[in-house]
Design an enzyme around this catalytic site. Structure first.
Site, mmCIF file in Angstrom:
data_model
loop_
_atom_site.group_PDB
_atom_site.id
_atom_site.type_symbol
_atom_site.label_atom_id
_atom_site.label_comp_id
_atom_site.label_asym_id
_atom_site.label_seq_id
_atom_site.Cartn_x
_atom_site.Cartn_y
_atom_site.Cartn_z
ATOM 1 N N ILE A 16 13.191 102.672 11.325
ATOM 2 C CA ILE A 16 14.251 101.656 11.408
ATOM 3 C C ILE A 16 14.129 100.678 10.246
ATOM 4 O O ILE A 16 15.119 100.348 9.586
ATOM 5 C CB ILE A 16 14.196 100.921 12.767
ATOM 6 N N ARG A 92 9.111 105.497 21.804
ATOM 7 C CA ARG A 92 8.746 106.443 22.869
ATOM 8 C C ARG A 92 9.094 107.870 22.444
ATOM 9 O O ARG A 92 9.880 108.085 21.520
ATOM 10 C CB ARG A 92 9.444 106.085 24.181
ATOM 11 N N ARG A 98 10.830 103.527 28.383
ATOM 12 C CA ARG A 98 10.548 102.481 27.384
ATOM 13 C C ARG A 98 9.439 101.557 27.876
ATOM 14 O O ARG A 98 8.627 101.072 27.088
ATOM 15 C CB ARG A 98 11.826 101.682 27.072
ATOM 16 N N ASN A 105 2.485 98.086 23.059
ATOM 17 C CA ASN A 105 3.194 97.203 22.126
ATOM 18 C C ASN A 105 3.065 95.719 22.447
ATOM 19 O O ASN A 105 3.330 94.877 21.588
ATOM 20 C CB ASN A 105 4.688 97.581 22.084
ATOM 21 N N GLY A 130 11.779 96.190 18.829
ATOM 22 C CA GLY A 130 10.694 97.069 19.309
ATOM 23 C C GLY A 130 10.668 97.097 20.835
ATOM 24 O O GLY A 130 10.792 96.061 21.489
ATOM 25 N N ASP A 159 23.358 99.337 23.209
ATOM 26 C CA ASP A 159 23.986 99.757 24.474
ATOM 27 C C ASP A 159 25.449 99.307 24.503
ATOM 28 O O ASP A 159 26.334 100.033 24.951
ATOM 29 C CB ASP A 159 23.210 99.149 25.657
ATOM 30 N N HIS A 187 17.289 96.479 28.496
ATOM 31 C CA HIS A 187 17.526 97.661 27.651
ATOM 32 C C HIS A 187 16.649 98.789 28.210
ATOM 33 O O HIS A 187 15.643 99.186 27.636
ATOM 34 C CB HIS A 187 17.165 97.338 26.200
#
Ligand code: NAD
Ligand code: LMR
Length: 331
Positions: A16, A92, A98, A105, A130, A159, A187
């Site tokens: 990303i 993931r 997630r 994390n 993240g 989303d 999320h």
């Protein structure tokens, strides 16, 4: 030209990060009159890869790019930051939720929250990408007690965009014809994509699609889209996540359209009966660099059940993080 602003991207050499930097440096996020100095944070083993990323940034000769700082030290990265996009974290794989990333994390975001608290501008705007993004944002925010909590947000814009696109496709319209979608909550697969306030070409969305499609296909498809991408590509979404991050920051900084809102996960304040203390996706309007939760929307029983379920999910993530936080604070 305005004076340059400092934009931090963590995980800058990752998938990303690599795609995001070029869009920021070209002016897509902050506008074509806003020079930037990029602060790029990576873990030590990735610094050599980051060097190559910086070579490529330079090779684009972006006139808005006034400098790049590459570091593995959060205290250097967050110094005087005006904006920060926290991407650096493990993604993931197929078969994982997630929230399975929480323990791996979580520690990253407490360290970074503390560095932001200590070194960033007092009105820094932070977007957490993240995963699990909402609870990572909570960890970062809680570790930055000197800053206003409204400096921190998490991303549910991907989303939101997925919902816009799927509804436009279903109604044979364009995503620009679809307004006022809401992603409530986390999320995660408990997120609630709500079309009760949405319009398509100015008419209620739910008058244009059948109830069965909305309740049994659409909601599930939006909730599960991240996994569908992982199953197809073998890795999690990148370009669409970057587009969402750019859109989230752009809306926050430059404002939302008059007749629309965006979904942003922000610290709950009791709005819509969601108790304070979690980063919850809400419909927001943004003006003059500030977001406001849209108030006064009617919530029916169908929505209430789903809004409560995603709040529960966030509270359960929070309780596992509270234990985790104790060990971090006493390190
Ligand atoms: P990636 O593995 O390609 O990149 C992650 C990068 O972060 C790596 O370069 C790694 O070295 C770096 N990193 C790890 N720990 C770090 C630390 N402490 N400080 C700085 N950098 C660190 O992963 P990716 O595909 O870029 O995804 C990054 C994250 O974004 C994942 O958690 C993923 O699940 C999440 N994501 C979120 C959304 C969303 O909608 N919120 C969408 C897509 C992906
Ligand atoms: C997504 O929604 O695509 C990302 O959060 C990646 C994932 O793990 O689903």
């Amino acid at each position: 030209m305005k004076p340059p602003v400092r934009v931090v991207v963590t995980g800058a050499a990752g998938q990303i990060g690599y795609a995001l930097l070029f869009r920021i440096a070209s002016g897509e996020m902050l506008g074509a009159d806003q020079p930037v100095i990029l602060h790029l944070l990576e873990i030590t083993p990735a610094l050599s890869v980051l060097e190559g990323v910086i070579m490529e940034l330079k090779d684009c000769a972006f006139f808005l790019l006034e400098g790049c700082i590459a570091t593995d030290d959060p205290n250097v990265a967050f110094k005087d930051a005006d904006y920060a996009i926290l991407v650096g974290a493990m993604p993931r794989k197929d078969g994982m939720k997630r929230s399975d990333l929480l323990q791996a994390n979580g520690g990253i975001f407490s360290t970074q929250g503390r560095a932001i608290n200590e070194h960033s501008n007092r009105n820094v705007k932070v977007l957490v990408v993240g995963n699990p993004a909402n609870t990572n944002a909570l960890i970062a925010q809680q570790n930055a007690p000197d800053l206003d909590p409204s400096c921190f947000t998490a991303m549910v814009r991907l989303d939101h965009n997925r919902a816009l696109s799927q509804l436009a496709e279903k109604t044979s319209t364009n995503s620009k014809d679809v307004k006022k979608v809401i992603i409530w909550g986390n999320h995660s697969t408990t997120q609630y994509p709500d079309l009760h306030h949405t319009t398509v070409c100015g008419e209620p969305a739910l008058s244009k699609v059948d109830k069965e499609w909305y309740e049994n296909s659409f909601i599930n498809d939006v909730q599960q889209r991240g996994l569908a991408v992982i199953k197809s590509r073998g890795v999690s979404s990148v370009a669409s996540a970057v587009s969402a991050a750019i859109g989230h920051m752009r809306s926050w900084i430059l404002g939302t359209d008059e007749d629309d809102w965006v979904s942003m996960a922000v610290l709950s304040d009791g709005s819509y009966g969601i108790a304070p203390g979690v980063f919850y996706g809400y419909p927001c309007i943004c003006k003059d660099g500030q977001y406001e939760i849209v108030q006064g929307l009617e919530i029916n029983d169908f929505s209430r059940i789903r809004m409560n379920a995603t709040e529960e999910d966030l509270r359960s993530e929070r309780s596992s993080i509270e234990k985790h936080l104790i060990s971090i604070v006493t390190e």
